[in-house]
Design an enzyme around this catalytic site. Sequence first.
Site, PDB file in Angstrom:
ATOM      1  N   GLY A  94       0.931  -1.739   0.046  1.00  0.00           N
ATOM      2  CA  GLY A  94       0.384  -0.153   0.316  1.00  0.00           C
ATOM      3  C   GLY A  94       0.459   1.062  -0.241  1.00  0.00           C
ATOM      4  N   HIS A 101       9.428   6.457   5.111  1.00  0.00           N
ATOM      5  CA  HIS A 101       8.716   6.829   5.881  1.00  0.00           C
ATOM      6  C   HIS A 101       7.739   5.639   7.028  1.00  0.00           C
ATOM      7  CE1 HIS A 101       5.589   6.254   2.387  1.00  0.00           C
ATOM      8  NE2 HIS A 101       4.836   5.783   2.956  1.00  0.00           N
TER       9      HIS A 101
HETATM   10  P1  5GP Z   1       1.685   5.458   2.046  1.00  0.00           P
HETATM   11  O1  5GP Z   1       1.035   5.037   1.841  1.00  0.00           O
HETATM   12  O2  5GP Z   1       3.165   5.368   1.200  1.00  0.00           O
HETATM   13  O3  5GP Z   1       2.514   4.427   3.655  1.00  0.00           O
HETATM   14  O4  5GP Z   1       1.763   6.676   3.120  1.00  0.00           O
HETATM   15  C1  5GP Z   1       2.604   8.181   2.607  1.00  0.00           C
HETATM   16  C2  5GP Z   1       1.480   8.980   3.067  1.00  0.00           C
HETATM   17  O5  5GP Z   1       1.636  10.384   2.899  1.00  0.00           O
HETATM   18  C3  5GP Z   1      -0.389   9.053   3.189  1.00  0.00           C
HETATM   19  O6  5GP Z   1      -0.398   8.481   4.490  1.00  0.00           O
HETATM   20  C4  5GP Z   1      -0.816  10.469   2.620  1.00  0.00           C
HETATM   21  O7  5GP Z   1      -1.928  10.260   3.405  1.00  0.00           O
HETATM   22  C5  5GP Z   1       0.709  11.324   3.334  1.00  0.00           C
HETATM   23  N1  5GP Z   1       1.217  12.243   2.618  1.00  0.00           N
HETATM   24  C6  5GP Z   1       0.992  12.540   0.702  1.00  0.00           C
HETATM   25  N2  5GP Z   1       0.700  13.285   0.886  1.00  0.00           N
HETATM   26  C7  5GP Z   1       1.015  14.439   1.371  1.00  0.00           C
HETATM   27  C8  5GP Z   1       1.931  16.041   2.214  1.00  0.00           C
HETATM   28  O8  5GP Z   1       1.692  16.603   0.701  1.00  0.00           O
HETATM   29  N3  5GP Z   1       2.050  16.789   2.679  1.00  0.00           N
HETATM   30  C9  5GP Z   1       1.838  15.316   4.411  1.00  0.00           C
HETATM   31  N4  5GP Z   1       1.986  15.992   5.125  1.00  0.00           N
HETATM   32  N5  5GP Z   1       1.242  13.642   4.116  1.00  0.00           N
HETATM   33  C10 5GP Z   1       1.468  13.442   2.774  1.00  0.00           C
END
Ligand code: 5GP
Length: 115
Positions: A94, A101
């Site tokens: 996901g 991160h």
């Molecule tokens: P992943 O789905 O890759 O594990 O998590 C990516 C996370 O980054 C998601 O929870 C999403 O809401 C967050 N996210 C995406 N773009 C941004 C942004 O521009 N700023 C912040 N603060 N969070 C972001």
Amino acid sequence: MSSGTIFGKIIRREIPAKIVYEDDICLAFHDVKPQAPVHILVIPKKEIRSLAEVGSEDALAVGHILAKIAEIAKAQGLERSGYRVVTNIGDDGGQTVFHLHFHLLGGRALSWPPG
Ligand code: 5GP
């Protein structure tokens, strides 16, 4: 390369974020679309695509980040209630942003298993 990701832009202050902690190794900021009352992302400043790309040379940095997550969780008042730390890897995991991160999630009871 992850320099083109949104998180690279946040590190370089090209776009804003609600930053809660920063040092030479990592940056922590609130997720823009929180999935829990506390939803903070903690990232290395080094460009690493995902946990799958972490090498032995990154072990100290990743250990540092995990220790900082525990400190941030405590500062957020989550120590007694508990919380969850998640890192998504690749499509089935996901992952949507390809800069390593860790999600710190807390402030409500989280279900298990995840969807
Ligand atoms: P992943 O789905 O890759 O594990 O998590 C990516 C996370 O980054 C998601 O929870 C999403 O809401 C967050 N996210 C995406 N773009 C941004 C942004 O521009 N700023 C912040 N603060 N969070 C972001």
